[in-house]
Design a protein around this motif. Sequence first.
Motif, PDB file in Angstrom:
ATOM      1  N   ASP A  10       0.830  -1.209   0.000  1.00  0.00           N
ATOM      2  CA  ASP A  10       0.000   0.000   0.000  1.00  0.00           C
ATOM      3  C   ASP A  10       0.865   1.259   0.000  1.00  0.00           C
ATOM      4  O   ASP A  10       0.586   2.222  -0.724  1.00  0.00           O
ATOM      5  CB  ASP A  10      -0.933   0.000   1.216  1.00  0.00           C
ATOM      6  N   ARG A  11       1.915   1.255   0.812  1.00  0.00           N
ATOM      7  CA  ARG A  11       2.822   2.403   0.860  1.00  0.00           C
ATOM      8  C   ARG A  11       3.502   2.579  -0.516  1.00  0.00           C
ATOM      9  O   ARG A  11       3.579   3.683  -1.039  1.00  0.00           O
ATOM     10  CB  ARG A  11       3.873   2.216   1.952  1.00  0.00           C
ATOM     11  N   GLY A  12       3.976   1.472  -1.069  1.00  0.00           N
ATOM     12  CA  GLY A  12       4.643   1.526  -2.371  1.00  0.00           C
ATOM     13  C   GLY A  12       3.716   2.002  -3.467  1.00  0.00           C
ATOM     14  O   GLY A  12       4.118   2.752  -4.358  1.00  0.00           O
ATOM     15  N   PHE A  87       2.090   8.708   3.817  1.00  0.00           N
ATOM     16  CA  PHE A  87       2.549   7.327   3.671  1.00  0.00           C
ATOM     17  C   PHE A  87       4.065   7.233   3.797  1.00  0.00           C
ATOM     18  O   PHE A  87       4.599   6.237   4.271  1.00  0.00           O
ATOM     19  CB  PHE A  87       2.113   6.756   2.313  1.00  0.00           C
ATOM     20  N   ALA A  88       4.763   8.275   3.359  1.00  0.00           N
ATOM     21  CA  ALA A  88       6.221   8.260   3.402  1.00  0.00           C
ATOM     22  C   ALA A  88       6.761   8.450   4.812  1.00  0.00           C
ATOM     23  O   ALA A  88       7.853   7.976   5.129  1.00  0.00           O
ATOM     24  CB  ALA A  88       6.780   9.347   2.486  1.00  0.00           C
ATOM     25  N   HIS A  89       5.993   9.129   5.679  1.00  0.00           N
ATOM     26  CA  HIS A  89       6.516   9.487   7.000  1.00  0.00           C
ATOM     27  C   HIS A  89       5.831   8.805   8.176  1.00  0.00           C
ATOM     28  O   HIS A  89       6.317   8.884   9.303  1.00  0.00           O
ATOM     29  CB  HIS A  89       6.429  11.005   7.186  1.00  0.00           C
ATOM     30  N   GLU A  90       4.698   8.127   7.920  1.00  0.00           N
ATOM     31  CA  GLU A  90       3.976   7.497   9.023  1.00  0.00           C
ATOM     32  C   GLU A  90       4.102   5.979   8.942  1.00  0.00           C
ATOM     33  O   GLU A  90       3.879   5.387   7.886  1.00  0.00           O
ATOM     34  CB  GLU A  90       2.488   7.875   8.976  1.00  0.00           C
ATOM     35  N   ALA A  91       4.450   5.363  10.071  1.00  0.00           N
ATOM     36  CA  ALA A  91       4.568   3.906  10.115  1.00  0.00           C
ATOM     37  C   ALA A  91       3.184   3.264  10.225  1.00  0.00           C
ATOM     38  O   ALA A  91       2.930   2.210   9.649  1.00  0.00           O
ATOM     39  CB  ALA A  91       5.431   3.488  11.299  1.00  0.00           C
ATOM     40  N   GLU A  92       2.288   3.915  10.948  1.00  0.00           N
ATOM     41  CA  GLU A  92       0.937   3.393  11.131  1.00  0.00           C
ATOM     42  C   GLU A  92      -0.047   4.163  10.255  1.00  0.00           C
ATOM     43  O   GLU A  92       0.126   5.341   9.980  1.00  0.00           O
ATOM     44  CB  GLU A  92       0.517   3.507  12.598  1.00  0.00           C
ATOM     45  N   GLY A  93      -1.083   3.488   9.843  1.00  0.00           N
ATOM     46  CA  GLY A  93      -2.130   4.131   9.059  1.00  0.00           C
ATOM     47  C   GLY A  93      -1.829   4.230   7.582  1.00  0.00           C
ATOM     48  O   GLY A  93      -2.634   4.751   6.813  1.00  0.00           O
TER      49      GLY A  93
END
Length: 206
Positions: A10-12, A87-93
């Motif tokens: 999802d992040r990618g 998405f680039a800076h948050e580990a959660e969510g």
Amino acid sequence: MSKGIAYESDRGCIIVAAALLDKQLEDSIRKHIKRFSVSKSLEKSLFDLSGPISNFSAKISICRSFGLIDEIAYKDLMILRKLRNSFAHEAEGASFTSASVRQKVKSMHFVQHCMKELEIDRYNYTEKPKEENKDDTDKKHHPKMLEEWKTLADGFLNYDKVMFCFAVDELEYHIKHYSNLGIPPPKTLSQGIKEIKKSKSQTAKD
């Protein structure tokens, strides 16, 4: 659909989508610049790391200011920019299963358009019986959420993620057409797909 990003994490998916559209905006700007016989060194300096239009946000603003994209594309790109940053800076969510992410994704014009135009089969999750909901305060163990995680683990794609990937294709196509001709395309990609399906269905009946 952009299969290359659909099967990313999802992040990618979000980060690569932003990079693809960043490249499209840069191409549109470079094409516009060439009309004014700007030297290659000056053109290069604009997009260097310390250049005035080196980042995604600057490219979006420049393209809108010079009429290379319309307001529809501008708003969707700004939503994508915010998603990319989170998405680039948050580990959660950083997931399409997140309620806040779903809300942002569904607010995009081209996501709404794809949801309306494209007929995609959806997996129906079973709701938890009401009597079991009374003492269940741990949302992490809600059966519906666990069932969704299982379908993702089995290789199925999240519906909102699929619509987002289709929307990225639509947005890229829209930007290309608008930056070249100054008007939106007469027909979206999903409308074209819908017409092809309808034509094949009619041919099969005949």
